[in-house]
Design a protein around this motif. Structure first.
Motif, PDB file in Angstrom:
ATOM      1  N   GLU A  29      45.423  45.192  38.322  1.00 13.01           N
ATOM      2  CA  GLU A  29      46.090  43.891  38.184  1.00 13.01           C
ATOM      3  C   GLU A  29      47.608  44.027  38.248  1.00 13.01           C
ATOM      4  O   GLU A  29      48.344  43.111  37.883  1.00 13.01           O
ATOM      5  CB  GLU A  29      45.696  43.241  36.855  1.00 13.01           C
ATOM      6  CG  GLU A  29      44.214  42.925  36.739  1.00 13.01           C
ATOM      7  CD  GLU A  29      43.825  42.438  35.350  1.00 13.01           C
ATOM      8  OE1 GLU A  29      43.003  41.525  35.275  1.00 13.01           O
ATOM      9  OE2 GLU A  29      44.352  42.987  34.357  1.00 13.01           O
ATOM     10  N   ARG A  36      42.692  38.589  35.241  1.00 12.19           N
ATOM     11  CA  ARG A  36      41.590  38.008  36.013  1.00 12.19           C
ATOM     12  C   ARG A  36      40.614  37.207  35.142  1.00 12.19           C
ATOM     13  O   ARG A  36      40.126  36.165  35.581  1.00 12.19           O
ATOM     14  CB  ARG A  36      40.864  39.098  36.800  1.00 12.19           C
ATOM     15  CG  ARG A  36      41.744  39.747  37.855  1.00 12.19           C
ATOM     16  CD  ARG A  36      40.971  40.591  38.837  1.00 12.19           C
ATOM     17  NE  ARG A  36      41.877  41.314  39.715  1.00 12.19           N
ATOM     18  CZ  ARG A  36      42.479  40.802  40.779  1.00 12.19           C
ATOM     19  NH1 ARG A  36      42.249  39.535  41.086  1.00 12.19           N
ATOM     20  NH2 ARG A  36      43.293  41.523  41.510  1.00 12.19           N
ATOM     21  N   PRO A  37      40.288  37.664  33.925  1.00 11.98           N
ATOM     22  CA  PRO A  37      39.416  36.827  33.089  1.00 11.98           C
ATOM     23  C   PRO A  37      39.996  35.441  32.823  1.00 11.98           C
ATOM     24  O   PRO A  37      39.273  34.448  32.836  1.00 11.98           O
ATOM     25  CB  PRO A  37      39.285  37.636  31.794  1.00 11.98           C
ATOM     26  CG  PRO A  37      39.442  39.062  32.245  1.00 11.98           C
ATOM     27  CD  PRO A  37      40.483  39.011  33.325  1.00 11.98           C
ATOM     28  N   CYS A  38      41.317  35.350  32.595  1.00  5.64           N
ATOM     29  CA  CYS A  38      41.949  34.045  32.393  1.00  5.64           C
ATOM     30  C   CYS A  38      41.898  33.218  33.672  1.00  5.64           C
ATOM     31  O   CYS A  38      41.650  32.004  33.640  1.00  5.64           O
ATOM     32  CB  CYS A  38      43.399  34.209  31.940  1.00  5.64           C
ATOM     33  SG  CYS A  38      43.586  34.569  30.169  1.00  5.64           S
ATOM     34  N   GLU A  39      42.111  33.873  34.816  1.00 10.42           N
ATOM     35  CA  GLU A  39      42.028  33.166  36.095  1.00 10.42           C
ATOM     36  C   GLU A  39      40.617  32.641  36.334  1.00 10.42           C
ATOM     37  O   GLU A  39      40.424  31.472  36.718  1.00 10.42           O
ATOM     38  CB  GLU A  39      42.434  34.089  37.246  1.00 10.42           C
ATOM     39  CG  GLU A  39      42.329  33.417  38.617  1.00 10.42           C
ATOM     40  CD  GLU A  39      42.567  34.376  39.763  1.00 10.42           C
ATOM     41  OE1 GLU A  39      42.204  34.022  40.912  1.00 10.42           O
ATOM     42  OE2 GLU A  39      43.107  35.480  39.530  1.00 10.42           O
ATOM     43  N   ASP A  40      39.617  33.482  36.096  1.00  6.56           N
ATOM     44  CA  ASP A  40      38.224  33.070  36.327  1.00  6.56           C
ATOM     45  C   ASP A  40      37.824  31.920  35.406  1.00  6.56           C
ATOM     46  O   ASP A  40      37.176  30.958  35.835  1.00  6.56           O
ATOM     47  CB  ASP A  40      37.285  34.260  36.110  1.00  6.56           C
ATOM     48  CG  ASP A  40      37.463  35.346  37.161  1.00  6.56           C
ATOM     49  OD1 ASP A  40      38.042  35.049  38.228  1.00  6.56           O
ATOM     50  OD2 ASP A  40      37.022  36.485  36.916  1.00  6.56           O
ATOM     51  N   ALA A  41      38.210  32.001  34.143  1.00 10.22           N
ATOM     52  CA  ALA A  41      37.868  30.946  33.191  1.00 10.22           C
ATOM     53  C   ALA A  41      38.543  29.635  33.573  1.00 10.22           C
ATOM     54  O   ALA A  41      37.944  28.553  33.476  1.00 10.22           O
ATOM     55  CB  ALA A  41      38.277  31.357  31.778  1.00 10.22           C
ATOM     56  N   THR A  42      39.793  29.721  34.041  1.00 12.68           N
ATOM     57  CA  THR A  42      40.521  28.511  34.443  1.00 12.68           C
ATOM     58  C   THR A  42      39.901  27.888  35.684  1.00 12.68           C
ATOM     59  O   THR A  42      39.802  26.657  35.787  1.00 12.68           O
ATOM     60  CB  THR A  42      41.995  28.849  34.707  1.00 12.68           C
ATOM     61  OG1 THR A  42      42.558  29.434  33.533  1.00 12.68           O
ATOM     62  CG2 THR A  42      42.793  27.609  35.077  1.00 12.68           C
ATOM     63  N   SER A  43      39.469  28.717  36.627  1.00 14.07           N
ATOM     64  CA  SER A  43      38.822  28.201  37.833  1.00 14.07           C
ATOM     65  C   SER A  43      37.553  27.427  37.480  1.00 14.07           C
ATOM     66  O   SER A  43      37.278  26.356  38.037  1.00 14.07           O
ATOM     67  CB  SER A  43      38.489  29.358  38.780  1.00 14.07           C
ATOM     68  OG  SER A  43      37.907  28.874  39.973  1.00 14.07           O
ATOM     69  N   LYS A  44      36.784  27.944  36.531  1.00 13.68           N
ATOM     70  CA  LYS A  44      35.558  27.269  36.106  1.00 13.68           C
ATOM     71  C   LYS A  44      35.881  25.948  35.413  1.00 13.68           C
ATOM     72  O   LYS A  44      35.193  24.941  35.614  1.00 13.68           O
ATOM     73  CB  LYS A  44      34.749  28.174  35.181  1.00 13.68           C
ATOM     74  CG  LYS A  44      34.161  29.399  35.884  1.00 13.68           C
ATOM     75  CD  LYS A  44      33.437  30.309  34.894  1.00 13.68           C
ATOM     76  CE  LYS A  44      32.887  31.545  35.598  1.00 13.68           C
ATOM     77  NZ  LYS A  44      32.242  32.477  34.626  1.00 13.68           N
ATOM     78  N   ILE A 134      42.470  24.866  42.145  1.00 16.76           N
ATOM     79  CA  ILE A 134      41.520  25.972  42.311  1.00 16.76           C
ATOM     80  C   ILE A 134      41.922  26.843  43.506  1.00 16.76           C
ATOM     81  O   ILE A 134      41.933  28.075  43.419  1.00 16.76           O
ATOM     82  CB  ILE A 134      40.090  25.434  42.511  1.00 16.76           C
ATOM     83  CG1 ILE A 134      39.567  24.828  41.209  1.00 16.76           C
ATOM     84  CG2 ILE A 134      39.150  26.554  42.969  1.00 16.76           C
ATOM     85  CD1 ILE A 134      38.250  24.107  41.359  1.00 16.76           C
ATOM     86  N   PRO A 138      44.829  31.657  42.529  1.00 18.00           N
ATOM     87  CA  PRO A 138      45.112  33.088  42.724  1.00 18.00           C
ATOM     88  C   PRO A 138      46.597  33.368  42.923  1.00 18.00           C
ATOM     89  O   PRO A 138      47.125  34.358  42.379  1.00 18.00           O
ATOM     90  CB  PRO A 138      44.296  33.435  43.975  1.00 18.00           C
ATOM     91  CG  PRO A 138      43.162  32.455  43.949  1.00 18.00           C
ATOM     92  CD  PRO A 138      43.767  31.185  43.440  1.00 18.00           C
TER      93      PRO A 138
END
Length: 237
Positions: A29, A36-44, A134, A138
């Motif tokens: 990273e 990435r976990p924060c990015e993935d959670a925000t995307s959801k 979304i 990234p």
């Protein structure tokens, strides 16, 4: 790999900029601002917001628990009052659509892009804003200076919408007697309340706290002692 300085004692490992996270970033990273976990959670959460908004923006949601005004008869023609002002605040001006729009505009400005001129109704705009965020999340997680605050704001917005849609209720507070604390031989006497959501009790007047089971027992014993003193004083009078 991170570029270590010569003096390793002064090296500070990069961490996620999201408030409440601050997780150390992995080597993969490197250069990112948000993990990435924060990015993935925000995307959801962003993907979920349009559906939550549709469910909020319904008569049933707005009018749940409504009451009619005017005459007491069942045939009153006066319209019901929507009691759920928190729903109106989210589906109306300044609500979900406006908050997503503000984040999109700030990202567009940082990217050097034209601010989107078409907005439409909130129901039309929310899916468009969510789609833009979304698609560009990234980039923001990598390079946008304020991405941590935006991620935190989106988390809070999603949480608020979901709580209302799921009809979550805040636990009520119950009276548990008066504060028995004494200062300069004077009884505080402030009414105390407790909630099922927390084991902590705090007096808003003097600041006394009771947080553990043992302290709760001490509180009850002190209250009973004060009650007994008042009873004896009344009997003596």
């Amino acid at each position: 790999m991170h570029d270590y300085p010569n003096d390793l004692d002064d090296y500070v490992w990069p961490v996620c900029v999201t408030p409440g996270c601050r997780r150390q970033l992995w080597v993969s990273e490197t250069g990112r601002r948000a993990c990435r976990p924060c990015e993935d959670a925000t995307s959801k959460r962003l993907a979920d917001l349009p559906n939550l908004f549709r469910r909020l923006d319904t008569t049933a949601s707005l009018m749940r628990g409504a009451r009619r005004i005017g005459g007491g008869g069942g045939g009153s023609k006066n319209p019901p009052i929507p009691p759920r002002m928190e729903v109106l605040a989210l589906v109306g001006p300044g609500g979900v659509a406006a908050r997503l729009s503000a984040i999109e505009d700030s990202w567009r400005k940082a990217l050097g892009w034209t601010v989107a001129s078409w907005r439409g109704s909130p129901a039309q705009a929310v899916p468009e804003h969510a789609r833009f965020l979304i698609n560009n999340l990234p980039w923001a997680a990598d390079a946008y200076e304020s991405v941590g605050q935006d991620i935190d704001d989106l988390r809070k917005l999603h949480s608020k919408c979901k709580a209302i849609v799921d009809d979550e209720r805040r636990p009520g507070r119950v009276q548990i007697g008066l504060c028995p604390a004494r200062y300069d031989d004077s009884l505080c006497g402030q009414p105390l309340t407790a909630s099922a959501a927390s084991h902590r009790v705090r007096c808003l007047a003097c600041g006394s706290r009771w947080e553990t089971l043992g302290e709760w027992r001490q509180l009850r014993a002190a209250q009973e002692a004060v009650t007994e003193q008042h009873r004896q004083a009344g009997a003596a009078a």
